[in-house]
Design an enzyme around this catalytic site. Structure first.
Site, PDB file in Angstrom:
ATOM      1  N   TYR A 151     -77.736  -6.898  -2.139  1.00 31.51           N
ATOM      2  CA  TYR A 151     -78.070  -6.835  -0.838  1.00 31.51           C
ATOM      3  C   TYR A 151     -79.419  -5.917  -0.452  1.00 31.51           C
ATOM      4  CZ  TYR A 151     -76.548  -5.990   3.863  1.00 31.51           C
ATOM      5  OH  TYR A 151     -76.262  -6.162   5.417  1.00 31.51           O
ATOM      6  N   LYS A 175     -82.755  -7.632   1.676  1.00 32.15           N
ATOM      7  CA  LYS A 175     -82.736  -6.823   2.999  1.00 32.15           C
ATOM      8  C   LYS A 175     -84.592  -6.589   3.004  1.00 32.15           C
ATOM      9  CE  LYS A 175     -79.157  -7.848   5.210  1.00 32.15           C
ATOM     10  NZ  LYS A 175     -79.157  -9.020   6.410  1.00 32.15           N
TER      11      LYS A 175
HETATM   12  N1  LIG Z   1     -71.805  -5.330   9.187  1.00 28.16           N
HETATM   13  C1  LIG Z   1     -72.279  -4.161   9.515  1.00 28.16           C
HETATM   14  O1  LIG Z   1     -72.335  -3.080   9.101  1.00 28.16           O
HETATM   15  C2  LIG Z   1     -74.188  -4.654   9.236  1.00 28.16           C
HETATM   16  C3  LIG Z   1     -74.877  -3.451   9.162  1.00 28.16           C
HETATM   17  C4  LIG Z   1     -76.078  -3.684   8.416  1.00 28.16           C
HETATM   18  C5  LIG Z   1     -76.618  -5.049   8.557  1.00 28.16           C
HETATM   19  N2  LIG Z   1     -75.973  -6.306   8.624  1.00 28.16           N
HETATM   20  C6  LIG Z   1     -76.305  -7.573   8.707  1.00 28.16           C
HETATM   21  O2  LIG Z   1     -76.474  -8.180  10.024  1.00 28.16           O
HETATM   22  C7  LIG Z   1     -75.630  -9.578  10.085  1.00 28.16           C
HETATM   23  C8  LIG Z   1     -74.583  -9.691  10.127  1.00 28.16           C
HETATM   24  O3  LIG Z   1     -73.306  -9.452   9.844  1.00 28.16           O
HETATM   25  P1  LIG Z   1     -72.195  -9.280   9.667  1.00 28.16           P
HETATM   26  O4  LIG Z   1     -70.708  -7.828   9.347  1.00 28.16           O
HETATM   27  O5  LIG Z   1     -71.363  -9.894  11.228  1.00 28.16           O
HETATM   28  O6  LIG Z   1     -71.502 -10.353   9.153  1.00 28.16           O
HETATM   29  P2  LIG Z   1     -70.268 -11.284   8.470  1.00 28.16           P
HETATM   30  O7  LIG Z   1     -69.869 -11.597   7.191  1.00 28.16           O
HETATM   31  O8  LIG Z   1     -69.533 -11.211   9.662  1.00 28.16           O
HETATM   32  O9  LIG Z   1     -71.828 -12.677   9.041  1.00 28.16           O
HETATM   33  C9  LIG Z   1     -71.895 -13.756   8.624  1.00 28.16           C
HETATM   34  C10 LIG Z   1     -72.003 -15.227   9.253  1.00 28.16           C
HETATM   35  O10 LIG Z   1     -72.846 -15.569   8.513  1.00 28.16           O
HETATM   36  C11 LIG Z   1     -72.130 -17.234   8.287  1.00 28.16           C
HETATM   37  N3  LIG Z   1     -72.891 -17.994   7.196  1.00 28.16           N
HETATM   38  C12 LIG Z   1     -72.356 -17.043   5.646  1.00 28.16           C
HETATM   39  N4  LIG Z   1     -73.715 -18.479   4.789  1.00 28.16           N
HETATM   40  C13 LIG Z   1     -74.360 -19.059   5.809  1.00 28.16           C
HETATM   41  C14 LIG Z   1     -74.446 -20.390   6.256  1.00 28.16           C
HETATM   42  N5  LIG Z   1     -75.437 -20.722   4.773  1.00 28.16           N
HETATM   43  N6  LIG Z   1     -75.115 -20.851   6.405  1.00 28.16           N
HETATM   44  C15 LIG Z   1     -75.138 -20.698   8.234  1.00 28.16           C
HETATM   45  N7  LIG Z   1     -73.858 -19.072   8.767  1.00 28.16           N
HETATM   46  C16 LIG Z   1     -73.574 -18.958   7.113  1.00 28.16           C
HETATM   47  C17 LIG Z   1     -70.621 -16.914   8.205  1.00 28.16           C
HETATM   48  O11 LIG Z   1     -70.487 -18.079   8.679  1.00 28.16           O
HETATM   49  C18 LIG Z   1     -70.530 -15.541   9.444  1.00 28.16           C
HETATM   50  O12 LIG Z   1     -70.601 -16.055   9.943  1.00 28.16           O
HETATM   51  C19 LIG Z   1     -76.031  -9.605   8.176  1.00 28.16           C
HETATM   52  O13 LIG Z   1     -77.440 -10.002   7.973  1.00 28.16           O
HETATM   53  C20 LIG Z   1     -75.779  -8.436   7.757  1.00 28.16           C
HETATM   54  O14 LIG Z   1     -76.239  -8.388   6.449  1.00 28.16           O
HETATM   55  C21 LIG Z   1     -74.785  -5.658   8.930  1.00 28.16           C
END
Ligand SMILES: NC(=O)c1ccc[n+]([C@@H]2O[C@H](COP(=O)([O-])OP(=O)(O)OC[C@H]3O[C@@H](n4cnc5c(N)ncnc54)[C@H](O)[C@@H]3O)[C@@H](O)[C@H]2O)c1
Length: 297
Positions: A208, A212
């Site tokens: 992670y 990032k």
């Molecule tokens: N949720 C949080 O608290 C948070 C905080 C900071 C950053 N982020 C970042 O925000 C982004 C979204 O996070 P989230 O919580 O919505 O995650 P999530 O797991 O809900 O969504 C990720 C999506 O990516 C898709 N995915 C996975 N592999 C894939 C591939 N090979 N090709 C295309 N799509 C693919 C999944 O099907 C899923 O719909 C991520 O980059 C995460 O690191 C999230």
């Protein structure tokens, strides 16, 4: 929730003033075409909703085509919006090329790429007897390869294939979704559970941080590389979103956040519209950190 009624933001409905004068229109994305990778996920759907509310046509590019279709249906329901779902695996160049071609076939142009897809493993939710802890010493090479492939190589491929189209067009925006853990190291104490031996303790995995931090590097690299081609490249650096996590974890995390809480799921929407619109015309290679102050403490 609609952009006009976001948590804590003033708007006409809640008594705030409408945007007037020179600022009117600079957040408008009417007629723009946006691709959001991982658009079926928790935040991807929010980013897409924000772009749609600002007037853009949106393509949800997700490996889970069924879920992407369901999110697209939800986003268009009850409003004059255009949202498409295109099943895409960002780790495969052929799949991303197909995404480019299919988007161009449907809309004739692309203006915005949001690299949001990533593995977001939560080892703290896995029971100790399953032996999946995310710990560095035993992190499987296969998991490393998969996390890097989705979060980093996937963004590289989307930038290379869709970004090159934007550069050739002489105009476009790339927004990479990083994380506060791209800026600071994880505080592994917040994932710890009482009663477990050290080797059983869940952790945020190394990938992670690597993915990032790497995305922030990719952002800076492409911002200078394509600065003279009309493509702006920025990174959004969000903090953790509250989604009903274990209360003990939430208390430990919020103790690290000066504003004293995790983010609401809709609190990045305004930033996404800002970074993708003319309002951010003089911004490239930047990180917009929205984390309740966590990284400044
Ligand atoms: N949720 C949080 O608290 C948070 C905080 C900071 C950053 N982020 C970042 O925000 C982004 C979204 O996070 P989230 O919580 O919505 O995650 P999530 O797991 O809900 O969504 C990720 C999506 O990516 C898709 N995915 C996975 N592999 C894939 C591939 N090979 N090709 C295309 N799509 C693919 C999944 O099907 C899923 O719909 C991520 O980059 C995460 O690191 C999230």
């Amino acid at each position: 929730m609609c952009l006009a009624g976001l948590t804590g933001y003033p708007c006409e409905e809640t008594g705030g003033a409408a945007i007037k004068g020179q600022l009117a229109g600079i957040f408008d994305l009417t007629g723009k075409v946006a691709i959001v990778t991982g658009g079926a996920g928790l935040l991807g759907a929010e980013h897409a909703e924000a772009l749609v509310e600002a007037g853009a046509f949106c393509v949800l590019a997700d490996i889970d085509g069924t879920r992407a279709r369901a999110v697209a249906d939800r986003l268009v329901a009850g409003q004059d919006a255009e949202v498409a779902a295109i099943e895409t695996d960002v780790t495969r160049a052929e799949s991303v090329s197909m995404l480019l071609q299919e988007t161009l076939r449907r809309y004739g142009r692309i203006d915005i790429l949001v690299n949001n897809a990533a593995n977001n493993p939560h080892y703290e939710k896995v029971s100790a007897d399953q032996k999946l802890t995310g710990r560095f010493e035993s992190y499987p090479l296969s998991a490393w390869n998969d996390d890097v492939a989705v979060g980093l190589t996937g963004s590289f491929l989307c930038c290379q294939i869709v970004g090159t189209y934007l550069a050739n067009q002489g105009e476009g925006v790339i927004l990479n979704i990083a994380s506060d853990l791209g800026v600071i190291g994880p505080d592994q104490r917040i994932y710890r559970k009482s009663g477990l031996r050290l080797e059983q303790q869940p952790t945020k995995p190394v990938t992670y941080s690597v993915v990032k931090s790497g995305l922030i590097g990719l952002t800076r690299y492409l911002a200078t590389y394509w600065a003279d081609r009309g493509v702006r490249v920025n990174a959004l650096v969000p903090g953790g979103v509250y989604t009903d996590q274990d209360p003990e974890f939430v208390v430990k995390l919020t103790n690290l956040i000066p504003l004293g809480r995790m983010a609401a799921v809709d609190e990045y929407k305004a930033a996404v519209v800002f970074l993708c619109s003319t309002a951010a015309a003089y911004m490239t290679g930047a990180m917009l950190v929205i984390d309740g102050g966590r990284t400044c403490w």
